[in-house]
Design a protein around this motif. Structure first.
Motif, mmCIF file in Angstrom:
data_model
loop_
_atom_site.group_PDB
_atom_site.id
_atom_site.type_symbol
_atom_site.label_atom_id
_atom_site.label_comp_id
_atom_site.label_asym_id
_atom_site.label_seq_id
_atom_site.Cartn_x
_atom_site.Cartn_y
_atom_site.Cartn_z
ATOM 1 N N VAL A 64 3.187 11.006 -9.172
ATOM 2 C CA VAL A 64 2.304 11.442 -10.260
ATOM 3 C C VAL A 64 1.742 12.829 -9.957
ATOM 4 C CG1 VAL A 64 0.106 10.971 -11.425
ATOM 5 C CG2 VAL A 64 1.737 9.117 -11.064
ATOM 6 N N LEU A 65 1.317 13.033 -8.716
ATOM 7 C CA LEU A 65 0.797 14.335 -8.307
ATOM 8 C C LEU A 65 1.864 15.411 -8.479
ATOM 9 C CD1 LEU A 65 -1.387 16.134 -7.099
ATOM 10 C CD2 LEU A 65 -0.653 15.381 -4.834
ATOM 11 N N ARG B 165 0.829 -1.217 0.000
ATOM 12 C CA ARG B 165 0.000 0.000 0.000
ATOM 13 C C ARG B 165 0.853 1.253 0.000
ATOM 14 N NH1 ARG B 165 -4.912 0.751 3.714
ATOM 15 N NH2 ARG B 165 -3.245 1.731 4.877
ATOM 16 N N GLN C 106 2.298 1.932 -3.467
ATOM 17 C CA GLN C 106 1.296 2.513 -4.361
ATOM 18 C C GLN C 106 1.057 3.984 -4.029
ATOM 19 O OE1 GLN C 106 0.021 1.138 -7.087
ATOM 20 N NE2 GLN C 106 1.351 -0.584 -6.662
ATOM 21 N N ALA C 107 0.962 4.308 -2.770
ATOM 22 C CA ALA C 107 0.723 5.692 -2.351
ATOM 23 C C ALA C 107 1.897 6.585 -2.745
ATOM 24 C CB ALA C 107 0.480 5.760 -0.850
ATOM 25 N N ARG C 108 3.098 6.069 -2.636
ATOM 26 C CA ARG C 108 4.279 6.846 -3.024
ATOM 27 C C ARG C 108 4.259 7.129 -4.521
ATOM 28 N NH1 ARG C 108 9.117 7.073 -5.038
ATOM 29 N NH2 ARG C 108 10.798 8.190 -4.014
ATOM 30 N N LEU C 109 3.879 6.136 -5.321
ATOM 31 C CA LEU C 109 3.774 6.338 -6.768
ATOM 32 C C LEU C 109 2.738 7.409 -7.097
ATOM 33 C CD1 LEU C 109 3.990 2.669 -8.122
ATOM 34 C CD2 LEU C 109 5.736 4.473 -8.290
ATOM 35 N N GLU C 110 1.635 7.410 -6.377
ATOM 36 C CA GLU C 110 0.609 8.426 -6.583
ATOM 37 C C GLU C 110 1.135 9.819 -6.243
ATOM 38 O OE1 GLU C 110 -3.013 7.307 -4.587
ATOM 39 O OE2 GLU C 110 -2.970 5.313 -5.500
ATOM 40 N N ALA C 111 1.962 9.920 -5.228
ATOM 41 C CA ALA C 111 2.556 11.209 -4.858
ATOM 42 C C ALA C 111 3.491 11.703 -5.959
ATOM 43 C CB ALA C 111 3.305 11.095 -3.532
ATOM 44 N N GLN D 205 1.891 16.448 -12.009
ATOM 45 C CA GLN D 205 0.725 17.269 -12.330
ATOM 46 C C GLN D 205 0.887 18.694 -11.801
ATOM 47 O OE1 GLN D 205 -2.342 14.835 -10.602
ATOM 48 N NE2 GLN D 205 -2.599 13.611 -12.462
ATOM 49 N N HIS E 1 6.486 8.730 3.009
ATOM 50 C CA HIS E 1 6.361 7.361 2.507
ATOM 51 C C HIS E 1 7.699 6.616 2.522
ATOM 52 C CE1 HIS E 1 2.151 7.190 1.585
ATOM 53 N NE2 HIS E 1 2.221 8.382 1.028
#
Length: 133
Positions: free
Chosen positions: A33-34, A23, A26-31, A37, A75
């Motif tokens: 990506v953010l 988990r 995955q959260a680190r990857l989302e950060a 952006q 993370h």
């Protein structure tokens, strides 16, 4: 995890640590990506009018960039903690209590910073939104 550790139920603790490592990854990857952006948003800031709204938007994006940097650090530290606990439960690492306390302290510090930056972001965005009501 702590409850399983206290009960010396290392199999269940290890299973939970493995889930949390996934988990966290995955959260680190989302950060990340953010973060990308936010870079795109930053390039569009110059088109915002009026200038006072642009200043607030720039401020808000700045807070979010800082927040994402701290989120990534959070993370990474959380991953270090879970890796340490995994080693402990597998019997490879001994006397880990001080390291666990230090990592938990770092995690708590990052959480406080992240929350403070999020409040600043929210405040800037509330002021920004008033220009377009």
């Amino acid at each position: 995890i702590s409850q399983f550790d206290e009960k010396k139920n290392y199999g269940s603790a290890l299973s939970l640590v493995a889930q949390e490592l996934e988990r966290n990854s995955q959260a680190r990857l989302e950060a990340v990506v953010l973060s990308s952006q936010l870079g795109t948003m930053a390039t569009l800031l110059s088109a915002i009018e009026p200038s006072k709204a642009r200043i607030l938007a720039t401020e808000a994006v700045g807070y979010e960039v800082q927040l994402v940097n701290h989120l990534i650090s959070y993370h990474e530290t959380l991953n270090d903690l879970f890796s340490l606990l995994k080693g402990k439960f597998e019997g490879r690492i001994h006397n880990s209590e001080q390291k666990v306390k230090r990592l938990v302290g770092e995690i708590n510090k990052e959480i406080k910073i992240i929350n403070r930056l999020n409040q600043k972001f929210d405040s800037s965005m509330e002021k920004f939104d008033k220009y377009f009501e």
